[in-house]
Design a protein around this motif. Structure first.
Motif, PDB file in Angstrom:
ATOM      1  N   ALA A  44      -1.889  -6.249  11.069  1.00 43.94           N
ATOM      2  CA  ALA A  44      -2.243  -6.228   9.650  1.00 43.94           C
ATOM      3  C   ALA A  44      -2.873  -4.886   9.277  1.00 43.94           C
ATOM      4  CB  ALA A  44      -3.195  -7.378   9.336  1.00 43.94           C
ATOM      5  N   LYS A  45      -3.759  -4.388  10.135  1.00 42.02           N
ATOM      6  CA  LYS A  45      -4.395  -3.095   9.873  1.00 42.02           C
ATOM      7  C   LYS A  45      -3.353  -1.977   9.862  1.00 42.02           C
ATOM      8  CE  LYS A  45      -8.008   0.018  11.430  1.00 42.02           C
ATOM      9  NZ  LYS A  45      -9.070   0.292  12.392  1.00 42.02           N
ATOM     10  N   ASN A  46      -2.401  -2.024  10.796  1.00 40.80           N
ATOM     11  CA  ASN A  46      -1.342  -1.009  10.841  1.00 40.80           C
ATOM     12  C   ASN A  46      -0.484  -1.036   9.581  1.00 40.80           C
ATOM     13  OD1 ASN A  46      -2.118   0.096  13.255  1.00 40.80           O
ATOM     14  ND2 ASN A  46      -0.671  -1.070  14.481  1.00 40.80           N
ATOM     15  N   LEU A  47      -0.187  -2.226   9.063  1.00 44.37           N
ATOM     16  CA  LEU A  47       0.586  -2.319   7.824  1.00 44.37           C
ATOM     17  C   LEU A  47      -0.169  -1.670   6.668  1.00 44.37           C
ATOM     18  CD1 LEU A  47       2.045  -5.919   8.085  1.00 44.37           C
ATOM     19  CD2 LEU A  47       3.357  -3.791   8.017  1.00 44.37           C
ATOM     20  N   SER A  48      -1.460  -1.870   6.613  1.00 48.29           N
ATOM     21  CA  SER A  48      -2.275  -1.238   5.570  1.00 48.29           C
ATOM     22  C   SER A  48      -2.234   0.284   5.705  1.00 48.29           C
ATOM     23  CB  SER A  48      -3.722  -1.725   5.649  1.00 48.29           C
ATOM     24  OG  SER A  48      -3.796  -3.087   5.349  1.00 48.29           O
ATOM     25  N   ILE A  49      -2.276   0.765   6.934  1.00 49.65           N
ATOM     26  CA  ILE A  49      -2.198   2.210   7.175  1.00 49.65           C
ATOM     27  C   ILE A  49      -0.847   2.761   6.732  1.00 49.65           C
ATOM     28  CG2 ILE A  49      -2.112   3.973   9.002  1.00 49.65           C
ATOM     29  CD1 ILE A  49      -4.274   2.258  10.463  1.00 49.65           C
ATOM     30  N   VAL A  50       0.224   2.052   7.067  1.00 48.57           N
ATOM     31  CA  VAL A  50       1.570   2.471   6.656  1.00 48.57           C
ATOM     32  C   VAL A  50       1.654   2.536   5.135  1.00 48.57           C
ATOM     33  CG1 VAL A  50       3.987   1.762   6.581  1.00 48.57           C
ATOM     34  CG2 VAL A  50       2.736   1.677   8.736  1.00 48.57           C
ATOM     35  N   GLN A  51       1.150   1.489   4.468  1.00 52.27           N
ATOM     36  CA  GLN A  51       1.165   1.473   3.003  1.00 52.27           C
ATOM     37  C   GLN A  51       0.440   2.693   2.449  1.00 52.27           C
ATOM     38  OE1 GLN A  51       0.088  -1.868  -0.117  1.00 52.27           O
ATOM     39  NE2 GLN A  51      -1.765  -1.080   0.814  1.00 52.27           N
ATOM     40  N   ASN A  52      -0.743   2.981   2.964  1.00 47.54           N
ATOM     41  CA  ASN A  52      -1.511   4.124   2.479  1.00 47.54           C
ATOM     42  C   ASN A  52      -0.810   5.447   2.752  1.00 47.54           C
ATOM     43  OD1 ASN A  52      -3.473   2.386   1.548  1.00 47.54           O
ATOM     44  ND2 ASN A  52      -4.727   2.558   3.388  1.00 47.54           N
ATOM     45  N   ASN A  53      -0.143   5.561   3.905  1.00 45.75           N
ATOM     46  CA  ASN A  53       0.611   6.784   4.219  1.00 45.75           C
ATOM     47  C   ASN A  53       1.764   6.975   3.238  1.00 45.75           C
ATOM     48  OD1 ASN A  53      -1.047   7.398   6.360  1.00 45.75           O
ATOM     49  ND2 ASN A  53       0.333   6.583   7.920  1.00 45.75           N
ATOM     50  N   LEU A  54       2.490   5.901   2.939  1.00 42.25           N
ATOM     51  CA  LEU A  54       3.606   6.002   1.998  1.00 42.25           C
ATOM     52  C   LEU A  54       3.110   6.402   0.605  1.00 42.25           C
ATOM     53  CD1 LEU A  54       5.713   2.928   3.143  1.00 42.25           C
ATOM     54  CD2 LEU A  54       6.394   5.335   3.299  1.00 42.25           C
ATOM     55  N   ILE A  55       2.003   5.831   0.184  1.00 38.58           N
ATOM     56  CA  ILE A  55       1.441   6.178  -1.126  1.00 38.58           C
ATOM     57  C   ILE A  55       0.992   7.638  -1.143  1.00 38.58           C
ATOM     58  CG2 ILE A  55      -0.494   5.729  -2.696  1.00 38.58           C
ATOM     59  CD1 ILE A  55      -0.182   2.725  -1.883  1.00 38.58           C
ATOM     60  N   SER A  56       0.400   8.107  -0.051  1.00 36.86           N
ATOM     61  CA  SER A  56      -0.027   9.516  -0.006  1.00 36.86           C
ATOM     62  C   SER A  56       1.167  10.466  -0.010  1.00 36.86           C
ATOM     63  CB  SER A  56      -0.929   9.772   1.199  1.00 36.86           C
ATOM     64  OG  SER A  56      -0.190   9.731   2.403  1.00 36.86           O
ATOM     65  N   GLN A  57       2.340   9.981   0.416  1.00 37.00           N
ATOM     66  CA  GLN A  57       3.558  10.796   0.388  1.00 37.00           C
ATOM     67  C   GLN A  57       4.225  10.768  -0.984  1.00 37.00           C
ATOM     68  OE1 GLN A  57       5.573   8.846   3.722  1.00 37.00           O
ATOM     69  NE2 GLN A  57       5.656  10.855   4.709  1.00 37.00           N
ATOM     70  N   GLY A  58       3.762   9.895  -1.871  1.00 36.43           N
ATOM     71  CA  GLY A  58       4.313   9.862  -3.224  1.00 36.43           C
ATOM     72  C   GLY A  58       4.871   8.525  -3.668  1.00 36.43           C
ATOM     73  N   ALA A  59       4.856   7.511  -2.804  1.00 36.92           N
ATOM     74  CA  ALA A  59       5.347   6.193  -3.203  1.00 36.92           C
ATOM     75  C   ALA A  59       4.490   5.631  -4.339  1.00 36.92           C
ATOM     76  CB  ALA A  59       5.331   5.229  -2.025  1.00 36.92           C
ATOM     77  N   ILE A  60       5.111   4.848  -5.195  1.00 33.92           N
ATOM     78  CA  ILE A  60       4.420   4.213  -6.315  1.00 33.92           C
ATOM     79  C   ILE A  60       4.226   2.743  -5.972  1.00 33.92           C
ATOM     80  CG2 ILE A  60       4.543   3.635  -8.762  1.00 33.92           C
ATOM     81  CD1 ILE A  60       6.494   6.112  -8.957  1.00 33.92           C
ATOM     82  N   ALA A  61       2.978   2.301  -5.972  1.00 31.38           N
ATOM     83  CA  ALA A  61       2.675   0.911  -5.634  1.00 31.38           C
ATOM     84  C   ALA A  61       2.819   0.035  -6.875  1.00 31.38           C
ATOM     85  CB  ALA A  61       1.272   0.803  -5.073  1.00 31.38           C
ATOM     86  N   HIS A  62       3.758  -0.903  -6.804  1.00 33.52           N
ATOM     87  CA  HIS A  62       3.900  -1.891  -7.877  1.00 33.52           C
ATOM     88  C   HIS A  62       3.064  -3.127  -7.555  1.00 33.52           C
ATOM     89  CE1 HIS A  62       6.931   0.230 -10.189  1.00 33.52           C
ATOM     90  NE2 HIS A  62       7.415   0.624  -9.029  1.00 33.52           N
ATOM     91  N   LEU A  63       2.819  -3.321  -6.264  1.00 35.69           N
ATOM     92  CA  LEU A  63       1.961  -4.406  -5.801  1.00 35.69           C
ATOM     93  C   LEU A  63       1.335  -3.931  -4.496  1.00 35.69           C
ATOM     94  CD1 LEU A  63       1.057  -7.352  -6.314  1.00 35.69           C
ATOM     95  CD2 LEU A  63       3.006  -8.075  -4.931  1.00 35.69           C
ATOM     96  N   LEU A  64       0.010  -3.835  -4.467  1.00 33.53           N
ATOM     97  CA  LEU A  64      -0.688  -3.353  -3.278  1.00 33.53           C
ATOM     98  C   LEU A  64      -0.958  -4.474  -2.279  1.00 33.53           C
ATOM     99  CD1 LEU A  64      -3.370  -0.895  -4.688  1.00 33.53           C
ATOM    100  CD2 LEU A  64      -1.488  -0.339  -3.141  1.00 33.53           C
ATOM    101  N   MET A  65      -0.767  -4.160  -1.017  1.00 34.43           N
ATOM    102  CA  MET A  65      -1.101  -5.087   0.064  1.00 34.43           C
ATOM    103  C   MET A  65      -2.610  -5.059   0.278  1.00 34.43           C
ATOM    104  SD  MET A  65      -0.030  -4.834   4.072  1.00 34.43           S
ATOM    105  CE  MET A  65       1.696  -4.856   3.668  1.00 34.43           C
ATOM    106  N   ASN A  66      -3.175  -6.226   0.518  1.00 36.27           N
ATOM    107  CA  ASN A  66      -4.587  -6.338   0.861  1.00 36.27           C
ATOM    108  C   ASN A  66      -4.711  -7.108   2.158  1.00 36.27           C
ATOM    109  OD1 ASN A  66      -5.871  -5.124  -1.498  1.00 36.27           O
ATOM    110  ND2 ASN A  66      -5.001  -6.851  -2.603  1.00 36.27           N
TER     111      ASN A  66
END
Length: 75
Positions: free
Chosen positions: A12-34
């Protein structure tokens, strides 16, 4: 609706890290994972538009969890 955890709190922690990495690369979050509880594998789903990330820079990896990456094509 049914909801189950990912395999471990570490996953679960790794998925959160992946999400944050993608967002820092420019991905647009339509729904954030918590990550609901750091002692469990429960996470909420995420929907990320990864279209802004150049395809050659996008990580081509598979993650096992509710992390949907959407890529919009020109036509």
């Amino acid at each position: 609706p049914f909801m189950g955890p990912v395999v471990s709190p570490h996953a679960a922690k790794n998925l959160s890290i992946v999400q944050n990495n993608l967002i820092s690369q420019g991905a647009i979050a339509h729904l954030l994972m918590n990550h609901l509880d750091e002692h469990t594998g429960f996470v909420t789903p995420a929907i990320l538009d990864v279209t802004p990330i150049p395809i050659e820079e996008k990580m081509d990896e598979e993650w096992f969890g509710p992390l949907l990456q959407v890529y919009f094509a020109q036509d």
